[in-house]
Write a protein that holds these residues in place. Sequence first.
Motif, mmCIF file in Angstrom:
data_model
loop_
_atom_site.group_PDB
_atom_site.id
_atom_site.type_symbol
_atom_site.label_atom_id
_atom_site.label_comp_id
_atom_site.label_asym_id
_atom_site.label_seq_id
_atom_site.Cartn_x
_atom_site.Cartn_y
_atom_site.Cartn_z
ATOM 1 N N LEU A 1 0.933 -1.266 -0.093
ATOM 2 C CA LEU A 1 0.015 -0.104 -0.044
ATOM 3 C C LEU A 1 0.900 1.288 -0.028
ATOM 4 C CD1 LEU A 1 -2.890 1.459 0.638
ATOM 5 C CD2 LEU A 1 -2.302 1.341 2.808
ATOM 6 N N THR A 2 0.470 2.275 -0.820
ATOM 7 C CA THR A 2 1.327 3.547 -0.964
ATOM 8 C C THR A 2 0.166 4.727 -1.263
ATOM 9 O OG1 THR A 2 1.635 3.340 -3.155
ATOM 10 C CG2 THR A 2 3.384 2.482 -1.936
ATOM 11 N N TYR A 3 0.599 5.791 -0.701
ATOM 12 C CA TYR A 3 -0.206 6.776 -0.674
ATOM 13 C C TYR A 3 0.516 7.891 -1.356
ATOM 14 C CZ TYR A 3 -3.283 10.468 0.582
ATOM 15 O OH TYR A 3 -4.258 11.597 0.651
ATOM 16 N N ASN A 4 -0.207 8.640 -2.335
ATOM 17 C CA ASN A 4 0.163 9.986 -2.813
ATOM 18 C C ASN A 4 -0.756 11.315 -2.605
ATOM 19 O OD1 ASN A 4 0.953 12.247 -4.627
ATOM 20 N ND2 ASN A 4 0.765 10.675 -6.314
ATOM 21 N N PRO A 5 -0.180 12.005 -1.530
ATOM 22 C CA PRO A 5 -0.994 12.988 -1.014
ATOM 23 C C PRO A 5 -1.151 14.245 -2.135
ATOM 24 C CG PRO A 5 1.098 13.137 0.015
ATOM 25 C CD PRO A 5 1.149 11.807 -0.850
ATOM 26 N N ALA A 6 -0.374 14.334 -3.090
ATOM 27 C CA ALA A 6 -0.925 15.331 -4.049
ATOM 28 C C ALA A 6 -1.840 15.013 -5.015
ATOM 29 C CB ALA A 6 0.429 15.237 -4.901
ATOM 30 N N LYS A 7 -2.113 13.664 -5.222
ATOM 31 C CA LYS A 7 -3.482 13.374 -5.760
ATOM 32 C C LYS A 7 -4.418 12.733 -5.012
ATOM 33 C CE LYS A 7 -0.835 12.155 -10.010
ATOM 34 N NZ LYS A 7 -0.603 11.110 -11.257
ATOM 35 N N ASP A 8 -4.350 12.720 -3.788
ATOM 36 C CA ASP A 8 -5.043 12.167 -2.766
ATOM 37 C C ASP A 8 -5.608 10.518 -3.253
ATOM 38 O OD1 ASP A 8 -6.662 11.801 -0.501
ATOM 39 O OD2 ASP A 8 -8.458 12.669 -1.458
ATOM 40 N N THR A 9 -4.369 10.012 -3.620
ATOM 41 C CA THR A 9 -4.985 8.538 -4.180
ATOM 42 C C THR A 9 -4.038 7.421 -3.459
ATOM 43 O OG1 THR A 9 -4.954 9.615 -6.416
ATOM 44 C CG2 THR A 9 -4.813 7.204 -6.040
ATOM 45 N N HIS A 10 -4.857 6.488 -2.957
ATOM 46 C CA HIS A 10 -4.061 5.141 -2.532
ATOM 47 C C HIS A 10 -3.688 4.262 -3.571
ATOM 48 C CE1 HIS A 10 -4.843 6.270 1.715
ATOM 49 N NE2 HIS A 10 -5.880 6.333 1.324
ATOM 50 N N TYR A 11 -2.611 3.488 -3.730
ATOM 51 C CA TYR A 11 -2.150 2.626 -4.616
ATOM 52 C C TYR A 11 -1.916 1.144 -3.928
ATOM 53 C CZ TYR A 11 -1.067 6.532 -7.207
ATOM 54 O OH TYR A 11 -1.237 7.785 -7.919
ATOM 55 N N ILE A 12 -2.972 0.277 -4.203
ATOM 56 C CA ILE A 12 -2.534 -1.200 -3.818
ATOM 57 C C ILE A 12 -1.994 -2.113 -4.750
ATOM 58 C CG2 ILE A 12 -3.608 -3.277 -2.943
ATOM 59 C CD1 ILE A 12 -5.812 -1.548 -1.897
ATOM 60 N N LYS A 13 -0.659 -2.420 -4.456
ATOM 61 C CA LYS A 13 -0.060 -3.222 -5.604
ATOM 62 C C LYS A 13 0.115 -4.570 -5.113
ATOM 63 C CE LYS A 13 2.834 0.690 -6.794
ATOM 64 N NZ LYS A 13 4.006 1.239 -6.792
ATOM 65 N N VAL A 14 -0.426 -5.589 -5.937
ATOM 66 C CA VAL A 14 -0.396 -6.927 -5.867
ATOM 67 C C VAL A 14 0.615 -7.571 -6.746
ATOM 68 C CG1 VAL A 14 -2.024 -9.008 -5.570
ATOM 69 C CG2 VAL A 14 -3.004 -6.665 -5.244
ATOM 70 N N LEU A 15 1.326 -8.434 -6.074
ATOM 71 C CA LEU A 15 2.328 -9.235 -6.890
ATOM 72 C C LEU A 15 1.715 -10.478 -6.877
ATOM 73 C CD1 LEU A 15 4.872 -8.999 -8.699
ATOM 74 C CD2 LEU A 15 6.381 -9.554 -6.708
ATOM 75 N N LEU A 16 1.701 -11.129 -7.919
ATOM 76 C CA LEU A 16 1.341 -12.508 -7.910
ATOM 77 C C LEU A 16 2.196 -13.727 -8.150
ATOM 78 C CD1 LEU A 16 -2.043 -11.597 -10.325
ATOM 79 C CD2 LEU A 16 -1.885 -12.033 -7.856
ATOM 80 N N LEU A 17 2.169 -14.893 -7.695
ATOM 81 C CA LEU A 17 3.012 -16.003 -7.881
ATOM 82 C C LEU A 17 2.327 -16.692 -9.179
ATOM 83 C CD1 LEU A 17 3.337 -17.349 -4.226
ATOM 84 C CD2 LEU A 17 5.111 -16.188 -5.822
ATOM 85 N N ARG A 18 1.074 -16.810 -9.187
ATOM 86 C CA ARG A 18 0.336 -17.140 -10.458
ATOM 87 C C ARG A 18 -1.027 -16.444 -10.856
ATOM 88 N NH1 ARG A 18 0.555 -21.515 -6.769
ATOM 89 N NH2 ARG A 18 -1.670 -21.692 -5.623
ATOM 90 N N PRO A 19 -1.536 -16.852 -11.849
ATOM 91 C CA PRO A 19 -2.818 -15.916 -12.183
ATOM 92 C C PRO A 19 -4.003 -16.097 -11.199
ATOM 93 C CG PRO A 19 -1.872 -17.020 -14.044
ATOM 94 C CD PRO A 19 -1.180 -17.429 -13.006
ATOM 95 N N ILE A 20 -4.859 -15.311 -10.955
ATOM 96 C CA ILE A 20 -5.951 -15.391 -10.018
ATOM 97 C C ILE A 20 -7.262 -15.462 -10.999
ATOM 98 C CG2 ILE A 20 -4.882 -14.464 -7.986
ATOM 99 C CD1 ILE A 20 -6.496 -11.856 -8.529
ATOM 100 N N GLU A 21 -8.310 -15.982 -10.563
ATOM 101 C CA GLU A 21 -9.636 -15.964 -11.040
ATOM 102 C C GLU A 21 -10.039 -14.540 -11.402
ATOM 103 O OE1 GLU A 21 -12.349 -18.799 -10.186
ATOM 104 O OE2 GLU A 21 -10.902 -20.058 -9.243
ATOM 105 N N TRP A 22 -10.663 -14.116 -12.466
ATOM 106 C CA TRP A 22 -11.424 -12.798 -12.477
ATOM 107 C C TRP A 22 -12.561 -12.824 -11.417
ATOM 108 C CZ3 TRP A 22 -10.899 -8.538 -14.595
ATOM 109 C CH2 TRP A 22 -11.910 -7.622 -14.720
ATOM 110 N N ARG A 23 -13.057 -13.762 -11.225
ATOM 111 C CA ARG A 23 -14.016 -13.750 -10.094
ATOM 112 C C ARG A 23 -13.698 -13.099 -8.724
ATOM 113 N NH1 ARG A 23 -14.897 -16.848 -5.748
ATOM 114 N NH2 ARG A 23 -13.544 -18.533 -6.754
ATOM 115 N N LEU A 24 -12.283 -13.540 -8.177
ATOM 116 C CA LEU A 24 -11.885 -13.045 -7.212
ATOM 117 C C LEU A 24 -11.564 -11.680 -7.169
ATOM 118 C CD1 LEU A 24 -9.319 -15.977 -6.355
ATOM 119 C CD2 LEU A 24 -11.537 -15.653 -5.534
#
Length: 78
Positions: free
Chosen positions: A24-47
């Motif tokens: 999780l990172t936050y950019n106060p200039a844009k008032d935006t939170h970023y959640i970065k998810v690194l995957l070991l293998r693909p996840i289902e679209w449903r998830l």
Amino acid sequence: MKEIEKVIELVKKLGAGSVKYVKLTYNPAKDTHYIKVLLLRPIEWRLLSEIVKELEKNFSVKVYAPHARAIRLDLKKR
């Protein structure tokens, strides 16, 4: 901030076995939170749709897939 921490736990729980880490990172200039998810293998679209649906309760969400093993969620408070 509690909503975001709750969603991070949801990502880890739903993606168990597929998610290497969540950052999780936050950019106060844009008032935006970023959640970065690194995957070991693909996840289902449903998830991914469940995660986005949970986030859309409190945030406007943009989903990016910069490469095959990563997903970035840009969150702006509504």
